[in-house]
Design a protein around this motif. Structure first.
Motif, PDB file in Angstrom:
ATOM      1  N   LEU A  77       0.704  -6.829   9.931  1.00  0.00           N
ATOM      2  CA  LEU A  77       1.000  -5.572   9.684  1.00  0.00           C
ATOM      3  C   LEU A  77       0.137  -4.334  10.051  1.00  0.00           C
ATOM      4  CD1 LEU A  77       0.516  -6.640   5.757  1.00  0.00           C
ATOM      5  CD2 LEU A  77       2.720  -6.103   7.073  1.00  0.00           C
ATOM      6  N   GLY A  78       0.566  -3.585  10.418  1.00  0.00           N
ATOM      7  CA  GLY A  78       0.002  -2.110  10.773  1.00  0.00           C
ATOM      8  C   GLY A  78       0.220  -1.375   9.576  1.00  0.00           C
ATOM      9  N   LEU A  79      -0.793  -0.700   9.063  1.00  0.00           N
ATOM     10  CA  LEU A  79      -0.599   0.383   7.930  1.00  0.00           C
ATOM     11  C   LEU A  79      -1.230   1.506   8.182  1.00  0.00           C
ATOM     12  CD1 LEU A  79      -2.079  -2.239   5.277  1.00  0.00           C
ATOM     13  CD2 LEU A  79       0.503  -1.893   6.273  1.00  0.00           C
ATOM     14  N   LEU A  80      -0.184   2.589   8.063  1.00  0.00           N
ATOM     15  CA  LEU A  80      -0.576   3.897   8.358  1.00  0.00           C
ATOM     16  C   LEU A  80      -0.582   4.846   7.097  1.00  0.00           C
ATOM     17  CD1 LEU A  80       0.798   5.303  11.644  1.00  0.00           C
ATOM     18  CD2 LEU A  80       0.370   6.720   9.602  1.00  0.00           C
ATOM     19  N   ASP A  81      -1.634   5.688   6.996  1.00  0.00           N
ATOM     20  CA  ASP A  81      -1.341   6.534   5.836  1.00  0.00           C
ATOM     21  C   ASP A  81      -2.534   7.679   6.249  1.00  0.00           C
ATOM     22  OD1 ASP A  81      -1.971   7.686   2.991  1.00  0.00           O
ATOM     23  OD2 ASP A  81      -0.517   6.099   2.653  1.00  0.00           O
ATOM     24  N   ILE A  82      -2.434   8.770   5.542  1.00  0.00           N
ATOM     25  CA  ILE A  82      -3.330   9.907   5.607  1.00  0.00           C
ATOM     26  C   ILE A  82      -4.552   9.725   4.811  1.00  0.00           C
ATOM     27  CG2 ILE A  82      -2.585  11.595   3.952  1.00  0.00           C
ATOM     28  CD1 ILE A  82      -2.752  13.906   5.916  1.00  0.00           C
ATOM     29  N   ASP A  83      -4.519   8.756   3.836  1.00  0.00           N
ATOM     30  CA  ASP A  83      -5.375   8.363   2.863  1.00  0.00           C
ATOM     31  C   ASP A  83      -6.325   7.239   3.524  1.00  0.00           C
ATOM     32  OD1 ASP A  83      -6.980   7.571   0.949  1.00  0.00           O
ATOM     33  OD2 ASP A  83      -5.632   7.555  -0.504  1.00  0.00           O
ATOM     34  N   ALA A  84      -7.680   7.540   3.519  1.00  0.00           N
ATOM     35  CA  ALA A  84      -8.447   6.420   4.236  1.00  0.00           C
ATOM     36  C   ALA A  84      -8.716   5.010   3.630  1.00  0.00           C
ATOM     37  CB  ALA A  84      -9.895   6.922   4.270  1.00  0.00           C
ATOM     38  N   GLU A  85      -7.999   5.078   2.460  1.00  0.00           N
ATOM     39  CA  GLU A  85      -7.758   3.815   1.370  1.00  0.00           C
ATOM     40  C   GLU A  85      -7.117   2.784   2.333  1.00  0.00           C
ATOM     41  OE1 GLU A  85      -8.551   1.249  -1.874  1.00  0.00           O
ATOM     42  OE2 GLU A  85      -9.380   3.185  -1.393  1.00  0.00           O
ATOM     43  N   VAL A  86      -6.270   3.200   3.240  1.00  0.00           N
ATOM     44  CA  VAL A  86      -5.467   2.425   4.008  1.00  0.00           C
ATOM     45  C   VAL A  86      -6.072   1.362   4.683  1.00  0.00           C
ATOM     46  CG1 VAL A  86      -5.135   3.814   6.145  1.00  0.00           C
ATOM     47  CG2 VAL A  86      -3.272   2.149   5.462  1.00  0.00           C
ATOM     48  N   GLU A  87      -7.488   1.699   5.127  1.00  0.00           N
ATOM     49  CA  GLU A  87      -8.155   0.674   6.021  1.00  0.00           C
ATOM     50  C   GLU A  87      -8.552  -0.213   5.061  1.00  0.00           C
ATOM     51  OE1 GLU A  87     -11.143   3.370   7.516  1.00  0.00           O
ATOM     52  OE2 GLU A  87      -9.940   3.841   9.248  1.00  0.00           O
ATOM     53  N   LYS A  88      -9.211  -0.015   3.765  1.00  0.00           N
ATOM     54  CA  LYS A  88      -9.526  -1.276   2.832  1.00  0.00           C
ATOM     55  C   LYS A  88      -8.319  -1.882   2.496  1.00  0.00           C
ATOM     56  CE  LYS A  88     -13.046   1.915   0.676  1.00  0.00           C
ATOM     57  NZ  LYS A  88     -13.207   2.706  -0.528  1.00  0.00           N
ATOM     58  N   ALA A  89      -6.937  -1.354   2.420  1.00  0.00           N
ATOM     59  CA  ALA A  89      -5.831  -1.996   1.975  1.00  0.00           C
ATOM     60  C   ALA A  89      -5.682  -3.001   3.086  1.00  0.00           C
ATOM     61  CB  ALA A  89      -4.674  -1.184   1.886  1.00  0.00           C
ATOM     62  N   ALA A  90      -5.726  -2.734   4.257  1.00  0.00           N
ATOM     63  CA  ALA A  90      -5.565  -3.882   5.331  1.00  0.00           C
ATOM     64  C   ALA A  90      -6.381  -5.085   5.390  1.00  0.00           C
ATOM     65  CB  ALA A  90      -5.529  -2.999   6.674  1.00  0.00           C
ATOM     66  N   ALA A  91      -7.853  -4.471   5.212  1.00  0.00           N
ATOM     67  CA  ALA A  91      -8.961  -5.441   5.051  1.00  0.00           C
ATOM     68  C   ALA A  91      -8.586  -6.541   3.921  1.00  0.00           C
ATOM     69  CB  ALA A  91     -10.253  -4.909   4.728  1.00  0.00           C
ATOM     70  N   ALA A  92      -8.228  -6.101   2.802  1.00  0.00           N
ATOM     71  CA  ALA A  92      -7.980  -6.932   1.591  1.00  0.00           C
ATOM     72  C   ALA A  92      -6.584  -7.742   1.891  1.00  0.00           C
ATOM     73  CB  ALA A  92      -7.314  -5.964   0.173  1.00  0.00           C
ATOM     74  N   LEU A  93      -5.813  -7.261   2.663  1.00  0.00           N
ATOM     75  CA  LEU A  93      -4.562  -8.328   3.139  1.00  0.00           C
ATOM     76  C   LEU A  93      -5.148  -9.159   4.100  1.00  0.00           C
ATOM     77  CD1 LEU A  93      -1.784  -5.562   3.566  1.00  0.00           C
ATOM     78  CD2 LEU A  93      -1.974  -7.429   1.637  1.00  0.00           C
ATOM     79  N   ARG A  94      -6.181  -9.163   5.100  1.00  0.00           N
ATOM     80  CA  ARG A  94      -6.618 -10.006   5.879  1.00  0.00           C
ATOM     81  C   ARG A  94      -7.314 -11.011   5.124  1.00  0.00           C
ATOM     82  NH1 ARG A  94      -7.891  -5.384   8.946  1.00  0.00           N
ATOM     83  NH2 ARG A  94     -10.527  -5.706   8.067  1.00  0.00           N
ATOM     84  N   ALA A  95      -8.068 -10.482   4.233  1.00  0.00           N
ATOM     85  CA  ALA A  95      -9.062 -11.698   3.418  1.00  0.00           C
ATOM     86  C   ALA A  95      -8.166 -12.663   2.687  1.00  0.00           C
ATOM     87  CB  ALA A  95      -9.986 -10.767   2.576  1.00  0.00           C
ATOM     88  N   GLU A  96      -6.970 -11.858   1.861  1.00  0.00           N
ATOM     89  CA  GLU A  96      -6.217 -12.738   0.784  1.00  0.00           C
ATOM     90  C   GLU A  96      -5.375 -13.545   1.665  1.00  0.00           C
ATOM     91  OE1 GLU A  96      -3.509 -11.893  -3.001  1.00  0.00           O
ATOM     92  OE2 GLU A  96      -4.302 -10.413  -1.740  1.00  0.00           O
ATOM     93  N   HIS A  97      -4.713 -13.114   2.499  1.00  0.00           N
ATOM     94  CA  HIS A  97      -3.667 -13.765   3.256  1.00  0.00           C
ATOM     95  C   HIS A  97      -3.755 -14.486   4.586  1.00  0.00           C
ATOM     96  CE1 HIS A  97      -0.851 -12.518   0.027  1.00  0.00           C
ATOM     97  NE2 HIS A  97      -1.289 -11.235   0.137  1.00  0.00           N
ATOM     98  N   GLY A  98      -4.944 -13.897   5.007  1.00  0.00           N
ATOM     99  CA  GLY A  98      -5.291 -14.681   6.609  1.00  0.00           C
ATOM    100  C   GLY A  98      -4.382 -13.984   7.629  1.00  0.00           C
ATOM    101  N   VAL A  99      -3.849 -12.934   7.499  1.00  0.00           N
ATOM    102  CA  VAL A  99      -2.662 -12.409   8.376  1.00  0.00           C
ATOM    103  C   VAL A  99      -3.480 -11.231   9.124  1.00  0.00           C
ATOM    104  CG1 VAL A  99      -0.871 -12.853   7.138  1.00  0.00           C
ATOM    105  CG2 VAL A  99      -1.942 -10.608   6.889  1.00  0.00           C
ATOM    106  N   PRO A 100      -2.962 -11.223  10.481  1.00  0.00           N
ATOM    107  CA  PRO A 100      -3.673  -9.837  10.965  1.00  0.00           C
ATOM    108  C   PRO A 100      -3.067  -8.682  10.563  1.00  0.00           C
ATOM    109  CG  PRO A 100      -1.908 -10.881  12.406  1.00  0.00           C
ATOM    110  CD  PRO A 100      -2.166 -11.791  11.289  1.00  0.00           C
ATOM    111  N   ALA A 101      -4.078  -7.761  10.107  1.00  0.00           N
ATOM    112  CA  ALA A 101      -3.401  -6.489   9.512  1.00  0.00           C
ATOM    113  C   ALA A 101      -4.599  -5.275  10.117  1.00  0.00           C
ATOM    114  CB  ALA A 101      -3.627  -6.732   8.022  1.00  0.00           C
TER     115      ALA A 101
END
Length: 255
Positions: free
Chosen positions: A37-61
């Protein structure tokens, strides 16, 4: 088949930061199927969202902060995705802004703000990503339209928003024709009355009756409803579908 594609390819999703948004719900769904997943947003919260997905699902994000209507900003974000993730096989243009301002009260600044994010942003991100898909001979693009375009206005937003979504749909149909011979499909998903922040905030109990009165199915749409449809269109099984608009509106518009 979507799971197999996802394990070797990446989906880029714009507008993925909001916890209540369609982009975030889709990211969760694709992550559970193994997509990068490549997640793109103007809100910096997007970086936390990617980190959470990496941790929960073990996918590259990877999460990247960018203004989708700024080519330099988008280029930098996509370069980060390309450096760290599998090849991009899917693009979902989900970022957008609403506009409840009636035409007789709207000014040029309102028009330019909404068109810049919704229409120009869709073009800029697509222009950066789709050529690489075409070169590789495979890709899926899904952009978010709206029933507002079809009905001449939405249950919340008005004419300027409807125009921006009309531009997205026209662009998507033309792009679909151009890139179909290169193995890339382009489709639109047109929701109505989904309980997200783009509806002017949460649809609370006092606001709900006015929305439900327009919906034959008797309930609000959810981000998960929309995410499920988008996931299908991103899959290999959807390769014979292009230039289409899929309505997901609870019966607000039939036909």
């Amino acid at each position: 088949m979507t799971e197999n594609v996802g394990r070797r390819r990446t989906a880029v999703i714009t507008g993925a930061a909001s916890r209540r948004g369609i982009g975030r719900a889709l990211a969760e769904r694709l992550a559970s199927a193994g997509w990068g997943l490549g997640l793109l947003d103007i809100d910096a919260e997007v970086e936390k969202a990617a980190a959470a997905l990496r941790a929960e699902h073990g996918v590259p994000a990877v999460g990247a902060v960018a203004d989708i209507a700024d080519p330099d900003s988008v280029h930098a974000a996509v370069c980060a995705f390309e450096a760290e993730l599998p090849p991009v096989a899917a693009l979902v243009n989900g970022a957008g802004v609403s506009s409840p301002v009636p035409f007789l009260e709207a000014d040029l600044a309102t028009w330019e703000r909404v068109m810049r994010t919704n229409a120009t942003g869709t073009f800029v991100v697509s222009r950066r990503i789709v050529p690489n898909m075409a070169e590789r001979g495979y890709g899926r693009v899904v952009s978010l339209g709206s029933t507002a375009m079809q009905n001449g206005g939405g249950t919340y937003s008005k004419s300027v928003y409807a125009a921006s979504k009309g531009a997205i749909e026209a662009f998507s149909r033309a792009l679909a024709l151009e890139v179909a011979p290169r193995g890339v499909t382009v489709n639109v998903v047109a929701p109505a009355t989904i309980d997200t922040d783009i509806m002017g905030g949460r649809i609370t109990d006092d606001r709900k009756p006015a929305f439900l009165a327009q919906l034959p199915v008797g309930r609000l749409g959810t981000t998960h409803d929309v995410a499920a449809l988008i996931e299908f269109l991103l899959g290999e099984e959807a390769g014979y579908i292009t230039g289409a608009t899929y309505n997901i509106n609870g019966g607000l518009r039939i036909g």
